[in-house]
Design a protein around this motif. Structure first.
Motif, short mmCIF file in Angstrom:
data_model
loop_
_atom_site.label_atom_id
_atom_site.label_comp_id
_atom_site.label_asym_id
_atom_site.label_seq_id
_atom_site.Cartn_x
_atom_site.Cartn_y
_atom_site.Cartn_z
N PRO A 81 0.83 -1.21 0.00
CA PRO A 81 0.00 0.00 0.00
C PRO A 81 0.87 1.26 0.00
O PRO A 81 1.99 1.26 0.50
CB PRO A 81 -0.78 -0.10 1.31
N LEU A 96 -3.86 1.30 -2.96
CA LEU A 96 -3.60 -0.07 -2.53
C LEU A 96 -2.25 -0.59 -2.98
O LEU A 96 -1.71 -1.52 -2.38
CB LEU A 96 -4.70 -1.01 -3.06
N ALA A 161 -8.58 2.06 -0.94
CA ALA A 161 -7.48 1.72 -0.03
C ALA A 161 -7.90 1.90 1.42
O ALA A 161 -7.62 1.05 2.27
CB ALA A 161 -6.26 2.59 -0.34
#
Length: 179
Positions: A81, A96, A161
């Protein structure tokens, strides 16, 4: 690769591309910096915190910093990430993985970061005033080399994310920093 910029092949390709552009920006405020240099150690001096991130780029023209978050010990760093350390405060997830960040950069929108969050704003166009074509060249390169295109909204990838890893990230970071 002895002279490689980083242990991340995708970042090495991006570095080579940036060098070919001769200083033109690929996206508003984005600029690669020395890979892995601990520019975030002012947040906490705990070794686990400092070692938990691999900085690699400025995220905006005011000094916010992108870094990989070492969520685990995976070998492919490009799948880690991406977080941003805000120059005015806040540490937030932004993507992500590196490919999502590359897609966000294709939107050419400035990233605003503060204690409340990180979000891509509307295009300001500072780097295009000099007539550079770096961003247009980047879009073609991104599609040709990676098969990637820009998302409709880069903030959708920030949200993805955050939804997937936000609680885990907040729990981990809050051991070292008041967020």
């Amino acid at each position: 690769m002895i002279d490689a910029y980083s242990p991340v092949p995708e970042l090495n390709r991006l570095r080579e591309f940036e060098e070919r552009l001769g200083g033109e920006f690929i996206s508003d405020g984005f600029e690669l910096v020395e890979f892995g240099e601990p520019r975030h150690d002012g947040w906490s001096d705990a070794p686990e915190f400092v070692d938990g991130f691999l900085p690699f780029a400025y995220a905006n023209s005011s000094g916010s910093l992108y870094a990989f978050w070492r969520i685990d010990d995976r070998a492919d760093l490009a799948t880690l990430p991406i977080v941003v350390f805000g120059d005015e405060g806040g540490i937030h997830l932004t993507a992500l993985n590196l490919r999502d960040l590359l897609r966000q950069l294709a939107c050419d929108r400035p990233l605003g970061v503060d204690w409340g969050g990180a979000a891509f704003g509307e295009y300001e166009g500072h780097h295009r005033e000099a007539g550079g074509q770096g961003h247009e060249t980047y879009l073609a390169w991104l599609e040709q080399d990676f098969g990637l295109t820009r998302p409709d909204d880069p903030n959708d990838l920030v949200q993805a994310a955050t939804e997937e890893l936000g609680e885990r990230f907040t729990s981990w970071v809050s051991r070292y920093v008041d967020i």
